[in-house]
Design an enzyme around this catalytic site. Structure first.
Site, short mmCIF file in Angstrom:
data_model
loop_
_atom_site.label_atom_id
_atom_site.label_comp_id
_atom_site.label_asym_id
_atom_site.label_seq_id
_atom_site.Cartn_x
_atom_site.Cartn_y
_atom_site.Cartn_z
CB SER A 1 -0.93 0.01 1.22
OG SER A 1 -0.17 -0.10 2.41
CG ASP B 1 -0.74 5.05 8.84
OD1 ASP B 1 0.19 5.51 8.15
OD2 ASP B 1 -1.61 4.29 8.37
CG HIS C 1 -0.42 3.93 4.61
ND1 HIS C 1 -0.78 3.29 5.78
CD2 HIS C 1 -0.26 2.97 3.68
CE1 HIS C 1 -0.86 1.99 5.55
NE2 HIS C 1 -0.55 1.76 4.29
#
Ligand SMILES: *[C@@H]1O[C@H](CO)[C@@H](O)[C@H](O)[C@H]1NC(C)=O
Length: 244
Positions: A40, A203, A206
């Site tokens: 991701s 966070d 990311h």
């Protein structure tokens, strides 16, 4: 600081313009295609939360290649086969890889199947790709927010060494390594505490779109300057950025 498979990154290039001499049937292409494989932190839309983005597609801004971003959130090295449309044994489920750097195995407590190490899966994938005439660039995972504590903590996690271990084991001129972790760490150290923290809206893993662009620029600079040796991507860099 947490280091999970979530932040492992692998960049793979299928540059048919530089296909190996053993694959003469592959005609050189004016615009090679680079397939990016990662998680991701590289994927389009990042963690899919509307605030974060992955860095993969931003590489297109700095290169003349066609970028195909195959990164998928939450996937580990075992998901490489989905990108290659080639079968790598029974690696079809996204479960953690075994600990270790060699041919260690463990049994998945979810499926009961044999699970190999991260390095093992990377080596298998790279072999499949080079056999198809691609060149492979193994890239160390990008860091989390290295200023999370307010002080810079730049020690590389063990995953950074895994890609280099795989590249050395493969010992092929078609497989090169770039330390993307180090390039981004250098960039974060340079821009400092508040600027780095501003790139992490949700966070410590990311990045914002702005952060994703910066991570792509660090990758591009590392490639352009042959940070850990010259990769097959170097001659396709345009407008090389200077971010560290
Ligand atoms: C890659 O090269 C950079 C610059 O020389 C160096 O700081 C870094 O330690 C290298 N990475 C590895 C994994 O050897």
């Amino acid at each position: 600081m947490r280091f999970s498979s979530l932040s492992t990154v692998l960049a793979l290039s299928a540059l048919q313009a530089v296909a190996s001499p053993t694959q003469p049937d592959l005609a050189p292409r004016a615009t090679p295609t680079v397939y990016l494989c990662g998680d991701s932190t590289m994927a389009n839309r990042g963690a899919n939360d509307g605030a974060t983005d992955g860095w993969g597609q931003y590489f297109g801004t700095y290169s003349t290649v066609t970028v195909v971003n195959k990164a998928i959130g939450g996937r580990s090295a075992r998901s490489l086969d989905t990108m290659m449309e080639a079968r790598l044994g029974r690696m079809t489920t996204a479960v953690p890889t075994a600990l270790g750097t060699g041919t260690e195995t463990c049994i998945s407590d979810k499926t009961g199947e044999v699970v190999y190490t991260f390095v093992f899966y990377v080596i298998q994938a790279a072999k499949l790709m080079t056999a198809k005439g691609a060149t492979v660039v193994l890239s160390s995972q990008t860091p989390n927010n290295l200023w999370e504590t307010g002080a810079f903590v730049g020690a590389p996690p063990r995953f950074v060494g895994y890609q280099l271990t795989a590249q050395k084991a493969l010992s092929s001129s078609s497989v090169t390594f770039v330390d993307h972790f180090q390039a981004v760490a250098n960039t974060y150290r340079k821009i400092g505490n508040s600027a780095t923290n501003a790139l992490y809206p949700r966070d410590h893993t990311h990045t914002s779109p702005q952060g994703a662009s910066l991570v792509a620029q660090a990758f591009t600079q590392a490639i352009y300057q042959s940070m850990n040796g010259t990769t097959s991507l170097k001659s396709y860099i345009k407008n090389p950025p200077t971010v560290y």
